[in-house]
Design a protein around this motif. Structure first.
Motif, short mmCIF file in Angstrom:
data_model
loop_
_atom_site.label_atom_id
_atom_site.label_comp_id
_atom_site.label_asym_id
_atom_site.label_seq_id
_atom_site.Cartn_x
_atom_site.Cartn_y
_atom_site.Cartn_z
N LEU A 48 0.83 -1.21 0.00
CA LEU A 48 0.00 0.00 0.00
C LEU A 48 0.87 1.26 0.00
N TYR A 49 1.93 1.27 0.81
CA TYR A 49 2.83 2.42 0.80
C TYR A 49 3.51 2.57 -0.56
N ALA A 50 3.86 1.44 -1.16
CA ALA A 50 4.50 1.49 -2.48
C ALA A 50 3.55 2.07 -3.52
N SER A 51 2.30 1.66 -3.49
CA SER A 51 1.33 2.17 -4.46
C SER A 51 1.13 3.67 -4.31
N PHE A 52 1.07 4.15 -3.07
CA PHE A 52 0.96 5.59 -2.83
C PHE A 52 2.19 6.32 -3.36
N SER A 53 3.35 5.85 -2.94
CA SER A 53 4.60 6.54 -3.27
C SER A 53 4.87 6.56 -4.77
N ILE A 54 4.76 5.40 -5.42
CA ILE A 54 5.07 5.31 -6.85
C ILE A 54 4.10 6.15 -7.67
N ALA A 55 2.81 6.09 -7.33
CA ALA A 55 1.81 6.84 -8.09
C ALA A 55 2.07 8.34 -8.00
N VAL A 56 2.35 8.84 -6.81
CA VAL A 56 2.57 10.28 -6.62
C VAL A 56 3.84 10.73 -7.32
N ILE A 57 4.93 9.98 -7.13
CA ILE A 57 6.21 10.39 -7.71
C ILE A 57 6.18 10.31 -9.23
N ILE A 58 5.59 9.25 -9.78
CA ILE A 58 5.58 9.09 -11.23
C ILE A 58 4.70 10.16 -11.87
N SER A 59 3.69 10.65 -11.14
CA SER A 59 2.86 11.73 -11.70
C SER A 59 3.68 13.00 -11.89
N LEU A 60 4.74 13.15 -11.10
CA LEU A 60 5.58 14.34 -11.17
C LEU A 60 6.71 14.20 -12.18
N GLN A 260 10.34 5.99 -13.66
CA GLN A 260 10.13 4.72 -12.95
C GLN A 260 11.26 4.47 -11.97
N GLY A 261 12.49 4.76 -12.40
CA GLY A 261 13.64 4.56 -11.53
C GLY A 261 13.61 5.47 -10.31
N ILE A 262 13.29 6.75 -10.53
CA ILE A 262 13.20 7.70 -9.42
C ILE A 262 12.12 7.27 -8.42
N ALA A 263 10.97 6.85 -8.95
CA ALA A 263 9.86 6.44 -8.08
C ALA A 263 10.25 5.22 -7.24
N ASN A 264 10.86 4.23 -7.85
CA ASN A 264 11.25 3.04 -7.09
C ASN A 264 12.38 3.34 -6.11
N PHE A 265 13.30 4.21 -6.49
CA PHE A 265 14.42 4.57 -5.60
C PHE A 265 13.88 5.14 -4.29
N PHE A 266 12.99 6.13 -4.36
CA PHE A 266 12.48 6.75 -3.14
C PHE A 266 11.49 5.85 -2.42
N THR A 267 10.79 4.99 -3.16
CA THR A 267 9.84 4.07 -2.52
C THR A 267 10.57 3.10 -1.59
N GLY A 268 11.76 2.68 -1.99
CA GLY A 268 12.54 1.79 -1.12
C GLY A 268 12.85 2.42 0.22
N PHE A 269 13.07 3.74 0.23
CA PHE A 269 13.36 4.45 1.48
C PHE A 269 12.09 4.73 2.29
N LEU A 270 10.92 4.51 1.68
CA LEU A 270 9.65 4.73 2.39
C LEU A 270 9.02 3.41 2.84
N GLY A 271 9.79 2.33 2.74
CA GLY A 271 9.27 1.04 3.21
C GLY A 271 8.30 0.41 2.23
#
Length: 494
Positions: A48-60, A260-271
């Motif tokens: 769930l945290y990954a879905s939130f984080s990736i969706a928000v970051i990739i939108s930017l 995609q890379g930026i989103a996954n990179f920061f998602t790893g730091f958000l658990g």
């Protein structure tokens, strides 16, 4: 185009539809993210945290407005062995490294590899994904009360009939609201979102994965990260192409790779776990009216809002409502015209499409299915080009000169045919090989030319090549050996 104009076009050109579509996607993301977490062997919060984080970051930072990215099954199945053996912190570290690899891939412009994916492979990919989406709903349709089927049927009826009344509000959202209210007020005993797993009640926290910063750790996570990155980029590029077709608008696939890379990179730091573009959710978004970055942003932020503020209400949403939405996605995703086209398209294209579908559905791995289709497309293409190759000849009036005319593409697949076309035992003074209608492509082609030249010379026949174009001449000048000292001794090596 100015920065302000870009903001208006990519964010504010379709606000009402984007917001409503984002809400629909957010509701559909919750059970999927929980399900993917279970597949990966981790707590539901990770998905769930990954879905939130990736969706928000990739939108930017993404390159395909309106496309939804979040935690996915394709990545989840890859990381299960890592989580089982080493723990969830290694998953976070692998997700961070996955992001780094994807950013590098973007700078290397690996998105250009999509040029080699044929339309038949894309059609097979779409059809296979539609089948997999439907199959994923079967656990909610097998061994359940008859009431569940009635609710699913009712949900589908609302989804397909409500647009005849109005299209102001996405019909999937109406279906979810109506079925949730019906189940809540009647007390029907059916499975709900809350039965999928415990919903998080706190915001994601910034963390550093608790793993040793050693070469051994890198050796453990690198194979997983590389596979995750490759599968994620493949699915994202394929999904971007499909959204391009659905919306009739272009996308920046190199930027999408980096995003995609930026989103996954920061998602790893958000658990969170790794993710990529989701064709099912992207189709929901587009068909609900979502076209810009705002829809993707709303899907992520509203997902977090649902979990933090409306968690109690979200938990009572019947799974039958979401199953109805996903069945609609499955039906809408499948290319029904491709079944009819099997009768009219070249049989090779149909075989590629069917093989892509079969391999993907059999393995539940979209990457394997697409790879199978691409390889088969390449083989069929090489075979087709080979068939266009021909050699004819004529003998001069005095029977002293044989002139061979080569037409078509000379490469590894046609190299044997090239040599077999010559009569090395014919008694003539000279052989002229006219290649003005041919193109030499690789060292296999150059090697066969060497072989032919040396065989004619061994038989005492003078041989001349005429008509080489510039690119063929450059290739032959660089790699050919027939004019070099000792070439005759190497004839057995070709």
């Amino acid at each position: 185009m100015t920065y302000i104009e870009t903001i208006k076009r990519e964010w504010l050109s379709n606000p009402r539809n984007d917001i409503l579509a984002g809400i629909v996607v957010a509701l559909a993301l919750i059970p999927e993210a929980i399900g993917f977490s279970i597949i990966a062997g981790v707590d539901p919060r990770v998905g769930l945290y990954a879905s939130f984080s990736i969706a928000v970051i990739i939108s930017l930072v993404g390159g395909r407005p309106g496309m939804i990215s979040a935690a996915t099954a394709a990545i989840a199945v890859l990381v299960l062995p890592l989580v089982r053996t080493y723990g969830v912190d290694y998953l976070f570290a692998a997700t961070i490294l996955m992001g780094v690899i994807q950013v590098i891939a973007g700078f290397l412009r690996l998105n250009l590899l999509m040029q080699y994916v044929s339309r038949s492979v894309i059609t097979g990919f779409v059809n296979a994904l539609a089948i997999l989406i439907f199959m994923a709903q079967l656990p909610e349709l097998i061994g359940v009360p008859v009431l569940t089927y009635a609710l699913v049927a009712g949900g589908l009826a609302i989804i397909y009939l409500f647009p005849y009344l109005t299209k102001a509000v996405p019909s999937p959202l109406i279906a979810i609201l109506v079925l949730t209210a019906l189940v809540y007020y009647t007390g029907f005993d059916v499975r709900s979102v809350g039965d999928m797993g415990e919903l998080p009640t706190s915001l994601p926290m910034w963390l550093i994965p608790d793993v040793p910063f050693t070469l051994e750790t890198l050796q453990i996570i690198l194979p997983f990260s590389a596979t995750m990155a490759a599968v994620g980029l493949l699915e994202s590029m394929m999904t971007a192409q499909i959204v391009d077709d659905l919306t009739d608008t272009p996308s920046d696939k190199q930027r999408e790779m980096k995003g995609q890379g930026i989103a996954n990179f920061f998602t790893g730091f958000l658990g969170g776990m790794g993710g990529c573009a989701m064709i099912g959710q992207s189709v929901i978004n587009v068909k609900s009216g979502g076209l810009t970055r705002l829809s993707t942003f709303v899907s992520g932020t509203f997902l977090l809002f649902l979990l933090m503020v409306l968690g109690g209400l979200v938990a009572i949403i019947p799974m039958a409502a979401l199953v109805a939405v996903m069945i609609m996605v499955s039906i809408g995703t499948f290319s029904w015209s491709s079944i009819k086209d099997i009768r009219y398209h070249p049989w090779q294209s149909s075989v590629v499409m069917v093989v892509t579908v079969v391999v993907t559905v059999w393995t539940h791995d979209l990457a394997q299915g697409v790879l199978s289709g691409v390889i088969l497309s390449g083989l069929f293409f090489a075979s087709k080009v080979k068939r266009s190759f021909s050699v004819d000849s004529e003998l001069s009036g005095d029977s002293l000169v044989r002139r061979y005319r080569v037409s078509g593409q000379v490469f590894f697949a046609s190299s044997d045919s090239f040599v077999e076309a010559f009569d090395f035992k014919e008694v003539v003074d000279q052989v002229v090989i006219d290649v003005s209608g041919a193109q030499f492509w690789d060292i296999s082609a150059v090697g066969t030319l060497d072989k032919a030249m040396l065989k004619f010379r061994r038989e005492g026949t003078a041989v001349e090549i005429v008509g080489l174009n510039d690119t063929s001449a450059a290739l032959i000048e660089r790699f050919a050996t027939h004019d070099k000292p000792g070439a005759e001794a190497q004839i057995g090596a070709h």
